[in-house]
Design a protein around this motif. Structure first.
Motif, mmCIF file in Angstrom:
data_model
loop_
_atom_site.group_PDB
_atom_site.id
_atom_site.type_symbol
_atom_site.label_atom_id
_atom_site.label_comp_id
_atom_site.label_asym_id
_atom_site.label_seq_id
_atom_site.Cartn_x
_atom_site.Cartn_y
_atom_site.Cartn_z
ATOM 1 N N ARG A 95 29.820 15.102 -6.654
ATOM 2 C CA ARG A 95 29.361 15.981 -5.573
ATOM 3 C C ARG A 95 29.140 15.214 -4.270
ATOM 4 N NH1 ARG A 95 25.827 17.696 -9.908
ATOM 5 N NH2 ARG A 95 26.576 19.652 -10.828
ATOM 6 N N GLU A 143 35.875 22.599 -13.168
ATOM 7 C CA GLU A 143 35.722 23.309 -11.896
ATOM 8 C C GLU A 143 35.077 22.407 -10.851
ATOM 9 O OE1 GLU A 143 33.742 27.368 -9.998
ATOM 10 O OE2 GLU A 143 33.582 26.964 -12.133
ATOM 11 N N THR A 150 36.869 21.354 -7.339
ATOM 12 C CA THR A 150 36.193 21.654 -6.070
ATOM 13 C C THR A 150 36.144 20.427 -5.166
ATOM 14 O OG1 THR A 150 34.830 23.347 -7.125
ATOM 15 C CG2 THR A 150 34.045 22.467 -5.030
ATOM 16 N N HIS A 151 35.910 19.255 -5.767
ATOM 17 C CA HIS A 151 35.756 18.033 -4.970
ATOM 18 C C HIS A 151 37.013 17.158 -5.001
ATOM 19 C CE1 HIS A 151 31.456 18.665 -4.173
ATOM 20 N NE2 HIS A 151 31.416 19.205 -5.381
#
Length: 483
Positions: A69, A96, A100-101
């Motif tokens: 993150r 996921e 996302t990153h």
């Protein structure tokens, strides 16, 4: 500079674990070297279940997720998918997060396909997670059967030991055994607590708990509501297992017995007569599944959820749009499930063939390489045997012949062993994958899945849902599954 990290974990102790931590690390490092990647760090989770624990409960993977993150990670190398989790919901949650990153994940284990990309890739990864969970459930079922048998014989069936009890490890013939034990001193402490309740005069359980903690400081974390009714204190081993229910031992285990039946009964009778005994502390709330894809048809704003009150609402809607979380979620789940099962039932054979092929192809290639290696080893052995036979003056005795041919015989044995192992693995996996997919397709009812997995499936198939004050619902699917 962003990091390349290795994550490793094992489920069982070193005696039982087939894939050790050291082997996982060395295999992952070899994989990184072949790709010319520098490994910055190895995150070693140690002995930790990937089925019975949440991701946040595992220290190293929690740290890994936080670094993802924060943008510190470029790629992650693991031995196989099930090192991340043996639950489909957890695995897809992790995937996921990586997507996302924009963090890539690579698998170093033999015959483990790399991650699939795109919409179809997400669907296949979901299937991989489900297969891993299916295998974990089978393993867990065998473990539960073993634990049930132990409980029925009056022995410890696993889990955290009750207060004042402890686990002792021992065994013979290399087999590790764990036994629940209690010291004489702790038996006396339990007896005193039962006498304290049986002889006391307390109006409420809270009052009794306070008095107990004032009397003995070692009881600060003890709740009489939970402690006094335990049958273990009078020697009965009990446990509750999912899908089986409550299990009680066939007889009293005197080794574990701390109080006599009359004292146990007297203390429980006093507890039952107190106010606030056996309070149900659990709070039930609705768990919304449609957030982020649910919108107001009038103002196009996302609907929010009040889980404790059990409804979705539009904060901008003058009419005060409110929709029951439970009712709307169930209606959407029924619509999606019908759509999925219709499509999957229609294309079941094609899906099984495609996914099985993707899983089996690496094994088939390895099997083919081992066949070629065995043929080459056999040819060299035959050639050297001919040389040995053709030079009787040089290789006179049997020992001389064996010494000359030993390296070629050993090579042949090694190749044969690898080929046999690969062939067995190929056949087992071909049957295992096909069986898992056949049982899994068409999908089980979505309601039977975990809350997170339900949300994953809904988001996979649905792009947007609009609802108005008349409760009319329009669903926009991500893809046309009929094509």
């Amino acid at each position: 500079m962003k990091k390349t990290v290795i994550y490793v974990r094992r489920s069982l102790n070193e005696v039982k674990q087939k894939t050790s931590i050291d082997y996982q690390i060395s295999t992952c490092r070899e994989y990184a070297e072949k790709q010319d990647w520098l490994v910055h760090e190895v995150l070693n989770e140690g002995e930790k279940s990937a089925r019975s624990t949440e991701l946040e409960e595992r220290k190293e993977i929690r740290r890994l997720m936080n670094e993802v993150r924060s943008g510190f990670i470029e790629r992650i190398i693991v031995f196989k998918r099930d090192r991340i989790s043996r639950r489909a919901d957890q695995y897809m949650e992790f995937v996921e997060l990586l997507r996302t990153h924009k963090v890539s994940m690579h698998f170093a284990g033999d015959n483990e396909p790399q991650m699939f990309d795109g919409v179809v890739g997400d669907f296949i990864e979901l299937l991989f997670g489900a297969i891993s969970e299916h295998e974990a459930n089978n393993i867990n079922q065998r473990l539960i059967e073993s634990r049930v048998a132990k409980v029925r014989e009056g022995e410890w069936g696993g889990g955290r030991p009750s207060k004042f009890y402890h686990i002792e490890e021992g065994g013979k013939d290399g087999k590790l055994e764990k036994k629940l034990m209690i010291t004489i001193e702790n038996k006396e402490i339990i007896k005193k607590i039962y006498e304290f309740v049986a002889n006391g005069d307390f109006k409420t359980v809270k009052e009794a708990n306070i008095a107990l903690k004032r009397k003995w400081k070692f009881n600060r974390d003890l709740d009489l509501n939970e402690f006094i009714p335990k049958e273990l204190h009078k020697g009965w081993m009990t446990a509750t297992f999912e899908d089986i229910g409550f299990i009680r031992s066939k007889a009293v285990n005197n080794r574990l017995k701390a109080v006599k039946d009359d004292l146990w009964n007297a203390a429980n009778e006093k507890l039952r007569n107190m106010e606030n005994a056996f309070i149900d502390k659990e709070i039930f709330t609705e768990k919304p599944k449609l957030e982020e894809i649910l919108f107001c048809r009038h103002c196009k704003s996302p609907l929010k959820a009040k889980a404790l009150k059990g409804y979705y609402f539009c904060p901008n809607h003058t009419l005060g749009l409110r929709v029951s979380i439970k009712l709307l979620d169930n209606e959407i789940i029924k619509a999606v499930h019908s759509r999925i099962t219709t499509h999957v039932a229609k294309n079941k054979n094609e899906i099984i063939t495609y996914v099985t092929q993707e899983l089996i192809t690496p094994l088939e290639k390895e099997h083919s390489r081992n066949e070629t290696a065995l043929e080459d080893a056999q040819e060299r052995l035959q050639k050297m045997t001919s040389v040995c036979i053709g030079n009787p003056s040089k290789y006179i005795t049997d020992d001389e012949k064996k010494k000359f041919l030993k390296a070629y015989v050993d090579e042949y044995k090694t190749c044969y062993k690898k080929l046999k192992s690969t062939k067995m693995e190929l056949e087992e996996n071909r049957e295992r994958f096909k069986s898992s997919l056949t049982k899994m397709l068409p999908f089980p009812t979505i309601q039977s899945l975990s809350n997170y997995k339900q949300k994953e499936l809904l988001r996979f198939f649905i792009k947007r849902i609009e609802v108005n004050s008349d409760f009319r619902v329009d669903i926009e699917y991500r893809t046309d599954m009929n094509k």
